[in-house]
Motif scaffolding. Structure first.
Motif, short mmCIF file in Angstrom:
data_model
loop_
_atom_site.label_atom_id
_atom_site.label_comp_id
_atom_site.label_asym_id
_atom_site.label_seq_id
_atom_site.Cartn_x
_atom_site.Cartn_y
_atom_site.Cartn_z
N THR A 21 56.34 52.10 41.44
CA THR A 21 56.68 52.42 40.02
C THR A 21 55.63 52.17 39.20
N ASN A 28 61.30 54.22 41.69
CA ASN A 28 62.64 54.24 41.21
C ASN A 28 63.58 55.19 42.12
N TYR A 59 68.92 54.34 36.60
CA TYR A 59 67.81 55.28 37.01
C TYR A 59 67.71 56.40 36.12
N GLY A 62 65.95 55.19 32.84
CA GLY A 62 64.66 54.79 33.16
C GLY A 62 63.55 56.11 33.15
N LYS A 151 59.94 52.37 32.25
CA LYS A 151 60.51 52.74 33.52
C LYS A 151 60.00 51.40 34.52
N GLY A 155 63.28 50.08 37.24
CA GLY A 155 62.62 49.66 38.62
C GLY A 155 63.13 48.18 38.95
N LEU A 158 66.74 47.99 39.29
CA LEU A 158 67.44 48.73 40.49
C LEU A 158 67.22 47.90 41.85
#
Length: 171
Positions: A21, A28, A59, A62, A151, A155, A158
């Protein structure tokens, strides 16, 4: 020794996903696919509908954040769609160049610098005015920074969800 392979796969993705990422690659997406893959692989052990719903939502948020901030953040400066595309490409090329110089932090800085330089060059060639070019370049750098931060935050979240899904369920 039980679940060693699963833990190795998850551990690899916990490191690889956020790094990809940072390099503006699909980290991601790989993290989400890994979460879903574990849930399908062993439903009894890895299926947690709240975690999976959170992973899909994070997700989507992002990716949506990056797209909207990158696209509409620079478009507010009343530039053409071609300029938006070129600035995006310049940011990606800067990310690759920054990675070659200094992995991880260079990727981040390179993406911002690439967007900045592309925006400056584009506007300067179109208007011939350095003050207009500087204003657009600053906006492009700011937008690129905000997009990357959002973003990357998705990540990291996640990765936390994947860690929770795999490591807390297998002890």
């Amino acid at each position: 020794m039980e679940y060693l392979v699963e833990r190795l796969i998850a551990g690899t993705m916990l490191i690889l996903g956020p790094l990809l990422t940072i390099f503006d690659l699909p980290g991601n997406t790989f993290l989400l696919i890994t979460c879903l893959g574990f849930a399908v692989y062993d439903e009894a052990l890895f299926w947690n509908s709240r975690l999976l719903a959170a992973a899909v939502l994070i997700y989507a948020m992002g990716e949506g954040w990056e797209f909207c901030v990158s696209l509409f953040g620079i478009k507010r400066k009343k530039v053409s769609w071609l300029a938006v595309l070129l600035i995006g490409i310049g940011g990606f090329i800067g990310t690759l160049a920054g990675t070659a110089v200094l992995p991880v932090l260079g990727s981040f800085a390179g993406g911002i610098a690439g967007a900045y330089m592309t925006a400056f060059l584009y506007e300067y060639l179109n208007s011939g005015r350095s003050d207009n070019a500087l204003a657009l370049a600053m906006q492009a750098a700011k937008v690129r920074f905000l997009a990357l931060i959002g973003k990357l935050a998705a990540g990291i979240l996640l990765a936390v969800i994947l860690f929770r899904q795999v490591f807390w369920n297998t002890f």
